[in-house]
Each structure stands twice: as structure tokens, then as C-alpha cells.
Design a protein around this motif. Structure first.
Motif, PDB file in Angstrom:
ATOM      1  N   ASN A  32      54.183  28.065  23.507  1.00  0.00           N
ATOM      2  CA  ASN A  32      54.034  26.653  23.866  1.00  0.00           C
ATOM      3  C   ASN A  32      54.240  25.725  22.677  1.00  0.00           C
ATOM      4  O   ASN A  32      54.826  24.650  22.819  1.00  0.00           O
ATOM      5  CB  ASN A  32      52.678  26.395  24.519  1.00  0.00           C
ATOM      6  N   ILE A  33      53.761  26.131  21.507  1.00  0.00           N
ATOM      7  CA  ILE A  33      53.990  25.323  20.303  1.00  0.00           C
ATOM      8  C   ILE A  33      55.484  25.249  20.011  1.00  0.00           C
ATOM      9  O   ILE A  33      56.034  24.173  19.760  1.00  0.00           O
ATOM     10  CB  ILE A  33      53.220  25.903  19.102  1.00  0.00           C
ATOM     11  N   ALA A  34      56.160  26.402  20.064  1.00  0.00           N
ATOM     12  CA  ALA A  34      57.609  26.420  19.824  1.00  0.00           C
ATOM     13  C   ALA A  34      58.336  25.592  20.872  1.00  0.00           C
ATOM     14  O   ALA A  34      59.282  24.862  20.549  1.00  0.00           O
ATOM     15  CB  ALA A  34      58.120  27.861  19.818  1.00  0.00           C
ATOM     16  N   LYS A  35      57.906  25.665  22.113  1.00  0.00           N
ATOM     17  CA  LYS A  35      58.527  24.870  23.185  1.00  0.00           C
ATOM     18  C   LYS A  35      58.362  23.376  22.903  1.00  0.00           C
ATOM     19  O   LYS A  35      59.323  22.606  23.012  1.00  0.00           O
ATOM     20  CB  LYS A  35      57.894  25.206  24.538  1.00  0.00           C
ATOM     21  N   MET A  36      57.164  22.963  22.541  1.00  0.00           N
ATOM     22  CA  MET A  36      56.883  21.554  22.302  1.00  0.00           C
ATOM     23  C   MET A  36      57.781  20.990  21.187  1.00  0.00           C
ATOM     24  O   MET A  36      58.357  19.912  21.335  1.00  0.00           O
ATOM     25  CB  MET A  36      55.407  21.378  21.932  1.00  0.00           C
ATOM     26  N   PHE A  37      57.935  21.734  20.116  1.00  0.00           N
ATOM     27  CA  PHE A  37      58.761  21.254  19.015  1.00  0.00           C
ATOM     28  C   PHE A  37      60.253  21.371  19.316  1.00  0.00           C
ATOM     29  O   PHE A  37      61.055  20.601  18.796  1.00  0.00           O
ATOM     30  CB  PHE A  37      58.363  21.945  17.706  1.00  0.00           C
ATOM     31  N   LYS A  75      60.276  35.980  17.862  1.00  0.00           N
ATOM     32  CA  LYS A  75      60.016  36.171  19.292  1.00  0.00           C
ATOM     33  C   LYS A  75      59.446  34.908  19.915  1.00  0.00           C
ATOM     34  O   LYS A  75      59.897  34.457  20.963  1.00  0.00           O
ATOM     35  CB  LYS A  75      59.060  37.361  19.487  1.00  0.00           C
ATOM     36  N   PHE A  76      58.448  34.328  19.290  1.00  0.00           N
ATOM     37  CA  PHE A  76      57.819  33.123  19.829  1.00  0.00           C
ATOM     38  C   PHE A  76      58.766  31.933  19.792  1.00  0.00           C
ATOM     39  O   PHE A  76      58.791  31.122  20.715  1.00  0.00           O
ATOM     40  CB  PHE A  76      56.537  32.801  19.064  1.00  0.00           C
ATOM     41  N   VAL A  77      59.553  31.835  18.725  1.00  0.00           N
ATOM     42  CA  VAL A  77      60.506  30.727  18.595  1.00  0.00           C
ATOM     43  C   VAL A  77      61.537  30.802  19.712  1.00  0.00           C
ATOM     44  O   VAL A  77      61.794  29.810  20.408  1.00  0.00           O
ATOM     45  CB  VAL A  77      61.179  30.732  17.211  1.00  0.00           C
ATOM     46  N   PHE A  78      62.131  31.977  19.923  1.00  0.00           N
ATOM     47  CA  PHE A  78      63.139  32.120  20.972  1.00  0.00           C
ATOM     48  C   PHE A  78      62.539  31.915  22.367  1.00  0.00           C
ATOM     49  O   PHE A  78      63.152  31.278  23.225  1.00  0.00           O
ATOM     50  CB  PHE A  78      63.848  33.469  20.884  1.00  0.00           C
ATOM     51  N   ASP A  79      61.350  32.433  22.595  1.00  0.00           N
ATOM     52  CA  ASP A  79      60.707  32.229  23.901  1.00  0.00           C
ATOM     53  C   ASP A  79      60.437  30.746  24.132  1.00  0.00           C
ATOM     54  O   ASP A  79      60.605  30.246  25.252  1.00  0.00           O
ATOM     55  CB  ASP A  79      59.415  33.037  24.006  1.00  0.00           C
TER      56      ASP A  79
END
Length: 118
Positions: A32-37, A75-79
Motif C-alpha cells: 500500500n505504501i508503494a502503491k500510494m507513492f 517485491k513490494f515495489v512491483f506489487d
């Protein structure tokens, strides 16, 4: 630019061994953090040509985690990028090469992602 830490590999493994729901929460929060940014970057006009090499500049607060432990956060960044609609899929057709560089920035830990021209 995405602020760090999302979760290192050792933190994620420890959470999984403690309680699988704890690990799922870490993944959910980091994504969610990666998505927000990523949404913020899209609004600012950032675009990528997928299928080209990507560079990750990891700015960490200290050297307590090994680089491979930090790079797990791909992984988190790509997701997050997929959840934001920025990346269609994190498969071989879209992610062809990853280049990681590591730096120290005690005041502003983050990861910056760039496409590398062909």
C-alpha cells in the motif's frame, strides 16, 4: 521515490515464522505504501517503457541490513506499482533486468526507481 523501510527479507521471514497473518499484514502495508507513492508519481507525469532495465537506488538509514536483504523489497515495489495500475504485470515480459545501488541517507531513507535507456 518510495520511503523506506518497507520490510527487509529478515523482518519478513521473522514475521512469517511468528505468525503468517503478521507477514501478510507486512506485505499488505508495504504494498500500500508503494502503491500510494506510485499514484503520486503517476500524477506528476512519471511513465516507464516496460521491458527495459530498471535501476533501484536504495538510500538506507544505516548499514545494519545487507544489500540482498534490502533488495528483497523489489517485491513490494512491483506489487504496489501493479496495484496503482502503473505496471501491468511483474513477469518476464515487463521486468527484464534489475540494477541495484546502495547508499546511506540517515535523514531520508528511500528507494528511487529509474528506467535505464536502451
Amino acid at each position: 521515490m518510495i520511503p523506506l523501510p518497507l520490510a527487509t527479507l529478515n523482518q519478513y521471514i521473522s514475521a512469517e515464522r511468528t505468525n503468517r497473518f503478521k507477514a501478510a499484514k507486512i506485505k499488505h502495508n508495504a504494498t500500500n505504501i508503494a502503491k500510494m507513492f506510485t499514484v503520486k508519481a503517476i500524477r506528476e507525469g512519471v511513465t516507464f517503457r516496460w521491458g527495459v532495465p530498471l535501476r533501484f537506488d536504495w538510500y538506507c538509514a544505516d548499514k545494519r541490513s545487507d544489500p540482498d536483504n534490502i533488495a528483497f523489497q523489489h517485491k513490494f515495489v512491483f506489487d504496489g506499482m501493479m496495484a496503482a495500475g502503473f505496471l501491468e504485470n511483474d513477469n518476464w515480459a515487463h521486468i527484464v533486468e534489475l540494477n541495484d545501488r546502495f547508499f546511506i541517507d540517515k535523514k531520508r531513507p528511500r528507494v528511487e526507481v529509474y528506467e535505464i535507456g536502451e
